[in-house]
Design a protein around this motif. Structure first.
Motif, PDB file in Angstrom:
ATOM      1  N   LEU A  26       7.675   6.169   6.057  1.00 40.97           N
ATOM      2  CA  LEU A  26       8.912   6.907   5.787  1.00 40.97           C
ATOM      3  C   LEU A  26       8.906   8.268   6.468  1.00 40.97           C
ATOM      4  CD1 LEU A  26       9.284   5.967   2.035  1.00 40.97           C
ATOM      5  CD2 LEU A  26      10.951   5.413   3.826  1.00 40.97           C
ATOM      6  N   LYS A  27       7.798   8.963   6.410  1.00 36.32           N
ATOM      7  CA  LYS A  27       7.719  10.314   6.978  1.00 36.32           C
ATOM      8  C   LYS A  27       7.614  10.284   8.504  1.00 36.32           C
ATOM      9  CE  LYS A  27       8.329  12.533   3.243  1.00 36.32           C
ATOM     10  NZ  LYS A  27       9.544  13.322   3.037  1.00 36.32           N
ATOM     11  N   ALA A  28       7.139   9.189   9.081  1.00 39.44           N
ATOM     12  CA  ALA A  28       7.002   9.083  10.532  1.00 39.44           C
ATOM     13  C   ALA A  28       8.320   8.739  11.220  1.00 39.44           C
ATOM     14  CB  ALA A  28       5.945   8.034  10.882  1.00 39.44           C
ATOM     15  N   ASP A  29       9.247   8.150  10.476  1.00 42.35           N
ATOM     16  CA  ASP A  29      10.532   7.731  11.046  1.00 42.35           C
ATOM     17  C   ASP A  29      11.522   8.893  10.947  1.00 42.35           C
ATOM     18  OD1 ASP A  29      13.202   6.651  11.314  1.00 42.35           O
ATOM     19  OD2 ASP A  29      12.356   4.655  10.968  1.00 42.35           O
ATOM     20  N   GLU A  30      12.035   9.319  12.089  1.00 47.51           N
ATOM     21  CA  GLU A  30      12.953  10.466  12.113  1.00 47.51           C
ATOM     22  C   GLU A  30      14.165  10.261  11.201  1.00 47.51           C
ATOM     23  OE1 GLU A  30      15.651  12.462  15.486  1.00 47.51           O
ATOM     24  OE2 GLU A  30      13.528  12.258  16.022  1.00 47.51           O
ATOM     25  N   GLU A  31      14.614   9.016  11.094  1.00 50.61           N
ATOM     26  CA  GLU A  31      15.808   8.704  10.294  1.00 50.61           C
ATOM     27  C   GLU A  31      15.555   8.812   8.785  1.00 50.61           C
ATOM     28  OE1 GLU A  31      19.159   5.149  10.320  1.00 50.61           O
ATOM     29  OE2 GLU A  31      17.432   5.003  11.653  1.00 50.61           O
ATOM     30  N   THR A  32      14.300   8.635   8.362  1.00 47.49           N
ATOM     31  CA  THR A  32      13.998   8.616   6.927  1.00 47.49           C
ATOM     32  C   THR A  32      13.067   9.745   6.485  1.00 47.49           C
ATOM     33  OG1 THR A  32      12.118   7.097   7.262  1.00 47.49           O
ATOM     34  CG2 THR A  32      14.277   6.097   6.839  1.00 47.49           C
ATOM     35  N   SER A  33      12.652  10.588   7.398  1.00 50.35           N
ATOM     36  CA  SER A  33      11.624  11.586   7.082  1.00 50.35           C
ATOM     37  C   SER A  33      12.070  12.654   6.089  1.00 50.35           C
ATOM     38  CB  SER A  33      11.128  12.256   8.363  1.00 50.35           C
ATOM     39  OG  SER A  33      12.181  12.978   8.975  1.00 50.35           O
ATOM     40  N   ARG A  34      13.386  12.867   5.945  1.00 52.37           N
ATOM     41  CA  ARG A  34      13.856  13.928   5.045  1.00 52.37           C
ATOM     42  C   ARG A  34      14.231  13.430   3.647  1.00 52.37           C
ATOM     43  NH1 ARG A  34      15.493  14.472   9.605  1.00 52.37           N
ATOM     44  NH2 ARG A  34      16.021  16.090  11.049  1.00 52.37           N
ATOM     45  N   ILE A  35      14.108  12.149   3.407  1.00 54.03           N
ATOM     46  CA  ILE A  35      14.442  11.602   2.089  1.00 54.03           C
ATOM     47  C   ILE A  35      13.399  12.077   1.072  1.00 54.03           C
ATOM     48  CG2 ILE A  35      14.705   9.487   0.717  1.00 54.03           C
ATOM     49  CD1 ILE A  35      15.552   8.096   3.353  1.00 54.03           C
ATOM     50  N   SER A  36      13.858  12.492  -0.089  1.00 51.79           N
ATOM     51  CA  SER A  36      12.942  12.907  -1.158  1.00 51.79           C
ATOM     52  C   SER A  36      12.146  11.711  -1.654  1.00 51.79           C
ATOM     53  CB  SER A  36      13.726  13.493  -2.329  1.00 51.79           C
ATOM     54  OG  SER A  36      14.315  14.703  -1.969  1.00 51.79           O
ATOM     55  N   ALA A  41      -3.388  13.575  -4.855  1.00 51.40           N
ATOM     56  CA  ALA A  41      -3.576  14.507  -3.733  1.00 51.40           C
ATOM     57  C   ALA A  41      -3.288  13.819  -2.396  1.00 51.40           C
ATOM     58  CB  ALA A  41      -4.998  15.069  -3.761  1.00 51.40           C
ATOM     59  N   ALA A  42      -3.743  12.593  -2.247  1.00 54.32           N
ATOM     60  CA  ALA A  42      -3.520  11.859  -0.995  1.00 54.32           C
ATOM     61  C   ALA A  42      -2.027  11.634  -0.755  1.00 54.32           C
ATOM     62  CB  ALA A  42      -4.256  10.525  -1.029  1.00 54.32           C
ATOM     63  N   ALA A  43      -1.292  11.297  -1.802  1.00 48.33           N
ATOM     64  CA  ALA A  43       0.150  11.070  -1.667  1.00 48.33           C
ATOM     65  C   ALA A  43       0.853  12.363  -1.273  1.00 48.33           C
ATOM     66  CB  ALA A  43       0.722  10.523  -2.971  1.00 48.33           C
ATOM     67  N   GLN A  44       0.458  13.477  -1.874  1.00 52.33           N
ATOM     68  CA  GLN A  44       1.064  14.768  -1.545  1.00 52.33           C
ATOM     69  C   GLN A  44       0.749  15.173  -0.105  1.00 52.33           C
ATOM     70  OE1 GLN A  44      -0.640  16.847  -4.912  1.00 52.33           O
ATOM     71  NE2 GLN A  44       1.367  17.062  -5.857  1.00 52.33           N
ATOM     72  N   GLN A  45      -0.479  14.940   0.325  1.00 52.69           N
ATOM     73  CA  GLN A  45      -0.870  15.281   1.697  1.00 52.69           C
ATOM     74  C   GLN A  45      -0.073  14.469   2.721  1.00 52.69           C
ATOM     75  OE1 GLN A  45      -5.076  14.568   1.615  1.00 52.69           O
ATOM     76  NE2 GLN A  45      -5.553  16.648   0.941  1.00 52.69           N
ATOM     77  N   ARG A  46       0.275  13.249   2.370  1.00 54.96           N
ATOM     78  CA  ARG A  46       1.010  12.389   3.303  1.00 54.96           C
ATOM     79  C   ARG A  46       2.509  12.659   3.300  1.00 54.96           C
ATOM     80  NH1 ARG A  46      -2.002   7.029   4.328  1.00 54.96           N
ATOM     81  NH2 ARG A  46      -4.124   7.644   3.891  1.00 54.96           N
ATOM     82  N   GLY A  47       2.974  13.476   2.339  1.00 56.86           N
ATOM     83  CA  GLY A  47       4.373  13.871   2.360  1.00 56.86           C
ATOM     84  C   GLY A  47       5.205  13.476   1.157  1.00 56.86           C
ATOM     85  N   CYS A  48       4.578  12.945   0.119  1.00 55.37           N
ATOM     86  CA  CYS A  48       5.324  12.636  -1.100  1.00 55.37           C
ATOM     87  C   CYS A  48       5.712  13.972  -1.740  1.00 55.37           C
ATOM     88  CB  CYS A  48       4.475  11.797  -2.052  1.00 55.37           C
ATOM     89  SG  CYS A  48       5.419  11.011  -3.366  1.00 55.37           S
ATOM     90  N   GLU A  82       0.871  -1.173   0.000  1.00 56.79           N
ATOM     91  CA  GLU A  82       0.000   0.000   0.000  1.00 56.79           C
ATOM     92  C   GLU A  82       0.914   1.231   0.000  1.00 56.79           C
ATOM     93  OE1 GLU A  82      -2.206   2.900  -0.121  1.00 56.79           O
ATOM     94  OE2 GLU A  82      -3.223   0.976  -0.359  1.00 56.79           O
ATOM     95  N   PRO A  83       1.108   1.866  -1.158  1.00 55.32           N
ATOM     96  CA  PRO A  83       2.066   2.967  -1.268  1.00 55.32           C
ATOM     97  C   PRO A  83       1.827   4.113  -0.284  1.00 55.32           C
ATOM     98  CG  PRO A  83       1.344   2.280  -3.433  1.00 55.32           C
ATOM     99  CD  PRO A  83       0.475   1.576  -2.444  1.00 55.32           C
ATOM    100  N   LEU A  84       0.572   4.448  -0.006  1.00 56.07           N
ATOM    101  CA  LEU A  84       0.305   5.544   0.922  1.00 56.07           C
ATOM    102  C   LEU A  84       0.785   5.195   2.329  1.00 56.07           C
ATOM    103  CD1 LEU A  84      -3.221   6.720  -0.286  1.00 56.07           C
ATOM    104  CD2 LEU A  84      -0.977   7.697  -0.841  1.00 56.07           C
ATOM    105  N   ALA A  85       0.646   3.935   2.717  1.00 56.72           N
ATOM    106  CA  ALA A  85       1.135   3.490   4.024  1.00 56.72           C
ATOM    107  C   ALA A  85       2.667   3.563   4.074  1.00 56.72           C
ATOM    108  CB  ALA A  85       0.654   2.071   4.313  1.00 56.72           C
ATOM    109  N   VAL A  86       3.321   3.271   2.951  1.00 56.51           N
ATOM    110  CA  VAL A  86       4.782   3.361   2.884  1.00 56.51           C
ATOM    111  C   VAL A  86       5.215   4.819   3.067  1.00 56.51           C
ATOM    112  CG1 VAL A  86       6.806   3.087   1.388  1.00 56.51           C
ATOM    113  CG2 VAL A  86       5.067   1.288   1.484  1.00 56.51           C
TER     114      VAL A  86
END
Length: 124
Positions: free
Chosen positions: A69-79, A93-100, A61-65
């Motif tokens: 990624l954004k919830a983990d401090e170690e990976t939250s800044r990766i593009s 829109a959902a992907a952008q809202q979640r941080g993509c 589930e890509p949105l869950a991924v």
């Protein structure tokens, strides 16, 4: 330690796998293809230049991924760069809202892949 010469790609489409691999090679980037959220997280810990997500992949589930990624401090800044069918505005829109960071139409992604990857290769 950041590895700006590596990209991680989560997708199940063989055609895009080949396209990404060829474009990455020309841009001087190593590519790691993954199929599970666990593999994405493990590779993300190595701080790749970008993580490419096929938002239509059916292996996870890509949105869950994105959330993971954004919830983990170690990976939250990766593009994060996602691509999706141009008719799926709600998913985009959902992907952008979640941080993509970037979500593009599949056709634009394919057409501009070389330029996109060169940008990540030189952004170190």
């Amino acid at each position: 330690m950041p590895n700006h010469k590596k990209i991680v790609a989560l997708l199940s489409d063989l055609m895009f796998t080949v396209k990404i691999q060829e474009a990455a090679k020309r841009a001087g980037l190593e590519t790691v293809f993954v199929k599970t959220s666990q593999d994405v997280m493990a590779q993300a810990k190595q701080q790749p230049a970008v993580i490419i997500l096929d938002l239509n992949t059916n292996s996870v589930e890509p949105l869950a991924v994105i959330d993971q990624l954004k919830a983990d401090e170690e990976t939250s800044r990766i593009s994060l760069l996602g691509y999706v069918s141009h008719v799926q505005g709600e998913l985009k829109a959902a992907a952008q809202q979640r941080g993509c960071d970037v979500v593009m139409a599949r056709s634009a992604f394919s057409q501009n892949l070389q330029v996109i990857l060169k940008r990540y290769a030189t952004a170190a």
